[in-house]
Design a protein around this motif. Structure first.
Motif, PDB file in Angstrom:
ATOM      1  N   SER A  66      61.952  36.242  -5.573  1.00 30.34           N
ATOM      2  CA  SER A  66      61.652  36.857  -6.865  1.00 30.34           C
ATOM      3  C   SER A  66      60.297  36.339  -7.347  1.00 30.34           C
ATOM      4  O   SER A  66      59.728  35.431  -6.740  1.00 30.34           O
ATOM      5  CB  SER A  66      62.746  36.500  -7.880  1.00 30.34           C
ATOM      6  OG  SER A  66      62.688  35.127  -8.200  1.00 30.34           O
ATOM      7  N   PRO A  67      59.797  36.899  -8.416  1.00 28.85           N
ATOM      8  CA  PRO A  67      58.543  36.375  -8.959  1.00 28.85           C
ATOM      9  C   PRO A  67      58.639  34.889  -9.343  1.00 28.85           C
ATOM     10  O   PRO A  67      57.668  34.156  -9.219  1.00 28.85           O
ATOM     11  CB  PRO A  67      58.297  37.243 -10.191  1.00 28.85           C
ATOM     12  CG  PRO A  67      58.991  38.534  -9.901  1.00 28.85           C
ATOM     13  CD  PRO A  67      60.197  38.146  -9.103  1.00 28.85           C
ATOM     14  N   VAL A  68      59.819  34.442  -9.751  1.00 29.11           N
ATOM     15  CA  VAL A  68      59.988  33.030 -10.116  1.00 29.11           C
ATOM     16  C   VAL A  68      59.876  32.136  -8.886  1.00 29.11           C
ATOM     17  O   VAL A  68      59.183  31.118  -8.902  1.00 29.11           O
ATOM     18  CB  VAL A  68      61.351  32.807 -10.828  1.00 29.11           C
ATOM     19  CG1 VAL A  68      61.615  31.330 -11.047  1.00 29.11           C
ATOM     20  CG2 VAL A  68      61.395  33.562 -12.138  1.00 29.11           C
ATOM     21  N   THR A  69      60.531  32.524  -7.786  1.00 26.98           N
ATOM     22  CA  THR A  69      60.440  31.703  -6.573  1.00 26.98           C
ATOM     23  C   THR A  69      59.025  31.716  -6.012  1.00 26.98           C
ATOM     24  O   THR A  69      58.540  30.689  -5.530  1.00 26.98           O
ATOM     25  CB  THR A  69      61.450  32.164  -5.505  1.00 26.98           C
ATOM     26  OG1 THR A  69      61.222  33.539  -5.196  1.00 26.98           O
ATOM     27  CG2 THR A  69      62.872  31.944  -5.958  1.00 26.98           C
ATOM     28  N   LYS A  70      58.365  32.863  -6.082  1.00 27.79           N
ATOM     29  CA  LYS A  70      56.965  32.922  -5.637  1.00 27.79           C
ATOM     30  C   LYS A  70      56.093  32.007  -6.482  1.00 27.79           C
ATOM     31  O   LYS A  70      55.244  31.280  -5.956  1.00 27.79           O
ATOM     32  CB  LYS A  70      56.424  34.351  -5.722  1.00 27.79           C
ATOM     33  CG  LYS A  70      56.928  35.255  -4.655  1.00 27.79           C
ATOM     34  CD  LYS A  70      56.329  36.646  -4.804  1.00 27.79           C
ATOM     35  CE  LYS A  70      56.925  37.588  -3.783  1.00 27.79           C
ATOM     36  NZ  LYS A  70      56.409  38.946  -3.918  1.00 27.79           N
ATOM     37  N   ALA A  71      56.315  32.018  -7.786  1.00 29.82           N
ATOM     38  CA  ALA A  71      55.530  31.159  -8.684  1.00 29.82           C
ATOM     39  C   ALA A  71      55.769  29.687  -8.378  1.00 29.82           C
ATOM     40  O   ALA A  71      54.823  28.888  -8.366  1.00 29.82           O
ATOM     41  CB  ALA A  71      55.876  31.462 -10.138  1.00 29.82           C
TER      42      ALA A  71
END
Length: 107
Positions: A66-71
């Motif tokens: 997700s965008p959170v894991t990518k961040a």
């Protein structure tokens, strides 16, 4: 997925580099400097492990990417690379004359 697979491959290499560099630390440095370097090493290792674990969980399909894991992965790897750059800069600034003699063979 390429981000996570790359992190799973690169982080162990970064941690090995940290281990090898730490073993070659000059013992002539002040106690405060050695303490500061130990703190840097701990943060560096923690960031690397965080990126590795999140990437491993995503690659294993336990956690959805997700965008959170990518961040998390991008931020921790950026922090690791920034700290590695600082360590390299510190090492090169210590004694450039001595390093040049070592590179030329010091005969």
């Amino acid at each position: 997925m390429i981000l996570y697979e790359g992190a799973v491959q690169v982080v162990p290499v970064l941690l090995i580099a940290l281990f090898i560099e730490t073993r070659s630390v000059d013992r002539q440095r002040s106690r405060t400097m050695r303490r500061w370097e130990k703190a840097q090493d701990r943060v560096y290792a923690a960031l690397g492990l965080a990126a590795f674990m999140v990437s491993l969980l995503v690659v294993a399909d336990i956690v959805a990417g997700s965008p959170v894991t990518k961040a998390i992965v991008i931020a921790t790897l950026s922090g690791c690379m920034g700290m590695l750059y600082v360590r390299i800069s510190q090492r090169l600034a210590l004694d450039p004359g001595r390093r040049q003699d070592q590179a030329s063979g010091d005969h």
